[in-house]
Write an enzyme that holds these catalytic residues in place. Structure first.
Site, short mmCIF file in Angstrom:
data_model
loop_
_atom_site.label_atom_id
_atom_site.label_comp_id
_atom_site.label_asym_id
_atom_site.label_seq_id
_atom_site.Cartn_x
_atom_site.Cartn_y
_atom_site.Cartn_z
N SER A 61 0.85 -1.19 0.00
CA SER A 61 0.00 0.00 0.00
C SER A 61 0.89 1.24 0.00
CB SER A 61 -0.86 0.01 1.27
OG SER A 61 -1.51 1.25 1.41
N TYR A 113 -2.04 -1.10 10.44
CA TYR A 113 -2.07 -1.30 8.98
C TYR A 113 -0.82 -0.71 8.33
CZ TYR A 113 -3.89 -1.26 4.18
OH TYR A 113 -4.06 -1.46 2.82
N LYS A 117 2.14 -2.92 6.33
CA LYS A 117 2.51 -2.75 4.92
C LYS A 117 3.99 -2.38 4.80
CE LYS A 117 -1.44 -3.85 3.10
NZ LYS A 117 -1.59 -5.13 2.37
P1 NDP Z 1 -11.30 -6.25 -0.28
O1 NDP Z 1 -11.81 -6.15 1.11
O2 NDP Z 1 -12.24 -5.93 -1.41
O3 NDP Z 1 -10.69 -7.69 -0.51
C1 NDP Z 1 -9.85 -8.28 0.45
C2 NDP Z 1 -9.58 -9.72 0.08
O4 NDP Z 1 -8.76 -10.29 1.10
C3 NDP Z 1 -10.85 -10.54 0.00
O5 NDP Z 1 -10.78 -11.38 -1.12
C4 NDP Z 1 -10.83 -11.33 1.28
O6 NDP Z 1 -11.40 -12.62 1.12
C5 NDP Z 1 -9.35 -11.50 1.54
N1 NDP Z 1 -9.10 -11.75 2.96
C6 NDP Z 1 -9.17 -10.90 3.98
N2 NDP Z 1 -8.92 -11.54 5.14
C7 NDP Z 1 -8.71 -12.83 4.83
C8 NDP Z 1 -8.42 -14.00 5.59
N3 NDP Z 1 -8.30 -13.98 6.92
N4 NDP Z 1 -8.26 -15.16 4.92
C9 NDP Z 1 -8.39 -15.22 3.57
N5 NDP Z 1 -8.67 -14.16 2.80
C10 NDP Z 1 -8.83 -12.98 3.43
O7 NDP Z 1 -10.02 -5.31 -0.32
P2 NDP Z 1 -8.96 -4.88 -1.45
O8 NDP Z 1 -9.19 -5.60 -2.70
O9 NDP Z 1 -8.90 -3.43 -1.43
O10 NDP Z 1 -7.62 -5.42 -0.75
C11 NDP Z 1 -6.67 -6.23 -1.40
C12 NDP Z 1 -5.28 -5.80 -0.95
O11 NDP Z 1 -5.04 -4.47 -1.43
C13 NDP Z 1 -5.08 -5.74 0.56
O12 NDP Z 1 -3.84 -6.30 0.89
C14 NDP Z 1 -5.09 -4.24 0.86
O13 NDP Z 1 -4.36 -3.92 2.00
C15 NDP Z 1 -4.46 -3.70 -0.41
N6 NDP Z 1 -4.72 -2.29 -0.64
C16 NDP Z 1 -5.99 -1.81 -0.89
C17 NDP Z 1 -6.20 -0.47 -1.08
C18 NDP Z 1 -7.55 0.09 -1.34
O14 NDP Z 1 -7.73 1.34 -1.26
N7 NDP Z 1 -8.57 -0.72 -1.66
C19 NDP Z 1 -5.08 0.50 -1.04
C20 NDP Z 1 -3.80 -0.11 -0.81
C21 NDP Z 1 -3.64 -1.44 -0.61
P3 NDP Z 1 -12.77 -13.13 1.82
O15 NDP Z 1 -13.67 -11.97 1.89
O16 NDP Z 1 -13.25 -14.21 0.89
O17 NDP Z 1 -12.33 -13.66 3.12
#
Ligand code: NDP
Length: 258
Positions: free
Chosen positions: A143, A156, A160
């Site tokens: 991030s 968080y 990261k």
């Molecule tokens: P979402 O919440 O849309 O997706 C998060 C994903 O992570 C889901 O598929 C979820 O799966 C999975 N996940 C979370 N916890 C678990 C767990 N314990 N076990 C298995 N899977 C898990 O968020 P984003 O797409 O935004 O996030 C994806 C990445 O991008 C993250 O690492 C986030 O930190 C990073 N990011 C996002 C930003 C943003 O503004 N959106 C900015 C910078 C970085 P499920 O729901 O099926 O458990």
């Protein structure tokens, strides 16, 4: 880019950036192993991947919680059992929680670090022998919070920053074995993460409005824009790039208040 016959494992593929990444890789013919906890969402994403290009196999779905050690072992072992190899690992699953040093607690630290760092450490450790065999590559989804400091999301930010350090260290350790390791560092990207982290609809709408000022390009990002950077770093097009943290953040990392 061409990922025909390449096996790509993506964590957090059931939503947001992970889902967009799965669909993007499938346009280039990748064989996909998709994991997350929400099986219904994974199936919807798998269907979209299947339809993205003629002749695509349906992705292999592995339900699992990345904060559970046995699930992580199962994610890797069933991927190898299904495909016999691994070319690309995308460590994308992550969670966001709000908390300052005054309002946080160690339980929050553990929850955030278990998903955002510990699971990546474990899965990468298990995947590396297979990635060495294929001279594959790893892309970690970090991030802008890994390279810049924002108040109110302490655990968080730290998680990261740790992930970026993991990227560089593992890149140094595996470079001689032909494995490249990079991060993408997205800015605000429209997904579920902020609402899951506690924002209500009204707060989220304000947050996205404010993103027009906090990002040089005047808007928040789309998941597909991050997916394209992930696929690039994983591909042969990035054959001389390793240990990099690539901002995909509309210029946010370069901004300073004045
Ligand atoms: P979402 O919440 O849309 O997706 C998060 C994903 O992570 C889901 O598929 C979820 O799966 C999975 N996940 C979370 N916890 C678990 C767990 N314990 N076990 C298995 N899977 C898990 O968020 P984003 O797409 O935004 O996030 C994806 C990445 O991008 C993250 O690492 C986030 O930190 C990073 N990011 C996002 C930003 C943003 O503004 N959106 C900015 C910078 C970085 P499920 O729901 O099926 O458990």
């Amino acid at each position: 880019m061409n990922f025909t016959d390449k096996v790509v494992l993506i964590t957090g593929a059931s939503s947001g950036i992970g889902a967009a990444t799965a669909i993007h890789f499938s346009k280039y013919g990748a064989k996909l192993a998709l994991t997350g906890r929400n099986v219904e969402n994974l199936q919807k994403v798998a269907e979209q991947c299947h339809n993205a290009k003629e002749g695509n196999l349906k992705p292999f779905i592995i339900p699992g919680d990345v904060s559970n050690e046995n699930d992580v072992k199962n994610i890797l072992s069933t991927t190898i059992k299904e495909f016999g190899k691994l070319d690309v690992l995308v460590n994308n699953a992550g969670i966001l929680e709000t908390g300052t040093i005054e309002t946080t607690n160690v339980e929050q630290y553990d929850r955030v670090f278990n998903v955002n760092v510990r699971s990546v450490y474990q899965l990468t450790n298990l995947a590396v022998p297979y990635l060495i065999q294929t001279k594959g590559s790893i892309v970690n989804v970090s991030s802008v919070n890994g390279i810049r400091s924002f108040p109110g999301v302490l655990a968080y930010n730290m998680s990261k920053a740790a992930l970026d350090q993991l990227t560089r260290c593992v890149a140094l350790e595996l470079g001689g074995k032909g494995v490249r390791v990079n991060s993408v560092n997205p800015g605000v990207t429209i997904t579920e993460i902020h609402k899951r982290g506690g924002m209500n609809e009204e707060q989220y709408a304000k947050f996205l409005e404010r993103a027009k000022e906090t990002h040089i390009l005047g808007r928040p990002g789309q998941a597909e824009e991050v997916a394209r950077a992930i696929a690039f770093l994983a591909s042969d097009e990035a054959s001389f790039i390793t240990g990099a943290s690539l901002p995909v953040d509309g210029g946010r990392h370069a901004m300073c208040p004045r």
